[in-house]
Write a protein that holds these residues in place. Structure first.
Motif, short mmCIF file in Angstrom:
data_model
loop_
_atom_site.label_atom_id
_atom_site.label_comp_id
_atom_site.label_asym_id
_atom_site.label_seq_id
_atom_site.Cartn_x
_atom_site.Cartn_y
_atom_site.Cartn_z
N UNK A 88 0.85 -1.19 0.00
CA UNK A 88 0.00 0.00 0.00
C UNK A 88 0.89 1.24 0.00
N UNK A 89 0.69 2.09 -1.01
CA UNK A 89 1.45 3.34 -1.06
C UNK A 89 0.61 4.52 -0.61
N UNK A 90 -0.65 4.57 -1.09
CA UNK A 90 -1.54 5.68 -0.71
C UNK A 90 -2.28 5.32 0.56
N UNK A 91 -2.12 6.17 1.57
CA UNK A 91 -2.85 5.96 2.82
C UNK A 91 -4.31 6.38 2.62
N UNK A 92 -5.23 5.67 3.21
CA UNK A 92 -6.63 6.11 3.11
C UNK A 92 -7.61 4.96 3.13
N UNK A 93 -8.83 5.29 2.74
CA UNK A 93 -9.93 4.32 2.77
C UNK A 93 -9.94 3.50 1.48
N UNK A 94 -9.84 2.20 1.63
CA UNK A 94 -9.89 1.27 0.50
C UNK A 94 -11.17 0.46 0.58
N UNK A 95 -11.89 0.38 -0.54
CA UNK A 95 -13.01 -0.55 -0.64
C UNK A 95 -12.47 -1.86 -1.17
N UNK A 96 -12.90 -2.99 -0.60
CA UNK A 96 -12.57 -4.31 -1.15
C UNK A 96 -13.87 -5.04 -1.43
N UNK A 97 -13.88 -5.77 -2.53
CA UNK A 97 -15.06 -6.54 -2.88
C UNK A 97 -14.62 -7.93 -3.31
N UNK A 98 -15.29 -8.94 -2.79
CA UNK A 98 -14.97 -10.31 -3.17
C UNK A 98 -16.18 -10.90 -3.88
N UNK A 99 -16.02 -11.18 -5.17
CA UNK A 99 -17.10 -11.85 -5.91
C UNK A 99 -16.82 -13.33 -5.86
N UNK A 100 -17.82 -14.11 -5.49
CA UNK A 100 -17.57 -15.54 -5.35
C UNK A 100 -18.83 -16.34 -5.66
N UNK A 101 -18.64 -17.48 -6.32
CA UNK A 101 -19.80 -18.34 -6.56
C UNK A 101 -19.87 -19.42 -5.49
N UNK A 133 -9.40 1.42 6.43
CA UNK A 133 -8.36 2.44 6.47
C UNK A 133 -7.03 1.72 6.46
N UNK A 134 -6.24 1.89 5.42
CA UNK A 134 -4.96 1.18 5.36
C UNK A 134 -3.80 2.15 5.48
N UNK A 135 -2.79 1.72 6.22
CA UNK A 135 -1.59 2.53 6.36
C UNK A 135 -0.60 2.13 5.27
N UNK A 136 0.42 2.97 5.10
CA UNK A 136 1.42 2.68 4.08
C UNK A 136 2.21 1.44 4.49
N UNK A 137 2.59 0.63 3.53
CA UNK A 137 3.41 -0.54 3.85
C UNK A 137 2.77 -1.82 3.37
N UNK A 138 3.23 -2.90 3.96
CA UNK A 138 2.78 -4.18 3.44
C UNK A 138 1.76 -4.82 4.38
N UNK A 139 0.70 -5.34 3.79
CA UNK A 139 -0.40 -5.90 4.58
C UNK A 139 -0.64 -7.35 4.15
N UNK A 140 -0.68 -8.24 5.14
CA UNK A 140 -0.94 -9.66 4.83
C UNK A 140 -2.39 -9.83 4.42
N UNK A 141 -2.58 -10.61 3.41
CA UNK A 141 -3.97 -10.96 3.15
C UNK A 141 -4.06 -12.45 2.87
#
Ligand code: HEC
Length: 288
Positions: free
Chosen positions: A208-221, A246-254
């Motif tokens: 993550x480079x830009x700090x801020x609010x991220x929307x995530x969407x998971x489409x799944x059958x 809200x994500x901070x700068x850096x690396x995030x495990x997913x």
């Protein structure tokens, strides 16, 4: 449901105070701020107001999801005017029992900008953004990559959606494993040659480079669940398809768990980065 939405609500209030305290700025700064404000796109106005406490783009919460509103109303001047007035004045009676609160401080220009964006959500141009061709496991096996998101396929007996972490006993060996550049699979045989029913664990790191609010969407059958920084953020329920974080700068495990649906499969992970207005498949350069 997860509690992150509440945390965002609280940070929203804190951000509100931030604006309040910055009122003592010099005239020049104020003009600059105003300029910035008027350049804000519809989704940033929504992000900075209280709309997300009651609305998501995709999921039904207190109010109707924005993409359902888009399907209900044609884009024309009358609808834009009526819906803008409704946001400003609040009210109910159209979508069920709940009432929308008033937004008397929202400028009518901003309200109609928001409504135009909401009504654009079911337009062909917007839908096209995520209708890019999906990947297939066979293609990835023919041209393997050495970095990306780790995909491990297991026999479906090993699935476990009740534990919050997608851990599987070390002793269980995967049916297959490989790296993929994006999570975007759509179609009948996109997972072949993996057996028809499987349990998938995907793991990686998001840069993550830009700090801020991220929307995530998971489409799944099939059944599916998404965790970020070891917390389940999208659970395996039909009503829970998206999250704002809200994500901070850096690396995030997913990590992501998916149980195949046997037949036509959809598995796609999409986001909206701060400053953007529409979902897109998370591009490869954001995965470490
Ligand atoms: C307190 C919760 C709440 C908040 C905050 C809220 N809404 Fe709503 N909104 C609702 C509810 C409930 C409805 C359904 C009202 C109805 O049935 O007529 C709704 C309906 C709408 C509609 C459709 C109206 C119609 O007549 O079909 C739009 C557009 C909308 N909201 C946009 C917004 C925007 C933009 C914001 C932020 C500025 C916002 N809402 C903030 C609860 C909320």
């Amino acid at each position: 449901m997860c509690n992150w939405k509440k945390i965002i609500f609280q940070t929203g209030i804190i951000a509100g105070f931030g604006v309040f305290f910055s009122c003592g700025n010099s005239g020049e700064q104020q003009v600059n701020q105003q300029k910035k404000k008027s350049q804000k796109n519809a989704l940033s106005i929504i992000r900075n107001d209280d709309c997300l406490n009651c609305h998501n783009i995709q999921d039904k919460t207190v109010g109707p999801p924005y993409n359902e509103i888009a399907k209900r109303y044609e884009t024309n001047n009358e609808n834009i005017k009526n819906l803008s007035d409704k946001i400003i004045n609040g009210g109910g009676g159209i979508w069920g029992g709940a009432q929308m609160s008033k937004h008397p401080f929202l400028k009518s220009r901003d309200a109609s900008k928001i409504v135009r964006w909401i009504l654009s959500l079911d337009s062909e141009e917007v839908l096209k953004i995520t209708q890019i061709p999906g990947l297939s496991i066979q293609d990835l096996k023919d041209k393997p990559i050495e970095k990306g998101i780790s995909f491990r396929f297991y026999s479906p007996e090993n699935h476990n959606f009740s534990s919050s972490l997608p851990e599987i006993a070390e002793s269980v060996s995967p049916l297959d494993e490989l790296f993929v550049p994006q999570i975007h699979f759509k179609g009948k045989s996109v997972f072949s040659p993996i057996s028809e029913s499987f349990y998938l664990i995907a793991k990686g790191k998001l840069k993550i480079e830009k700090v801020g609010k991220y929307f995530f969407k998971m489409e799944k059958s099939g059944k599916g669940e998404l965790s970020i920084n070891n917390r389940v953020v999208i659970s395996d329920s039909e009503e829970d398809q998206e999250i704002v974080l809200d994500l901070t700068q850096g690396s995030h495990d997913f990590s992501l768990k998916y149980l195949s649906s046997k037949g036509e499969e959809t598995l796609s992970l999409q986001w909206i980065v701060p400053g953007d207005e529409y979902y897109s498949v998370i591009p490869v350069e954001f995965f470490e």
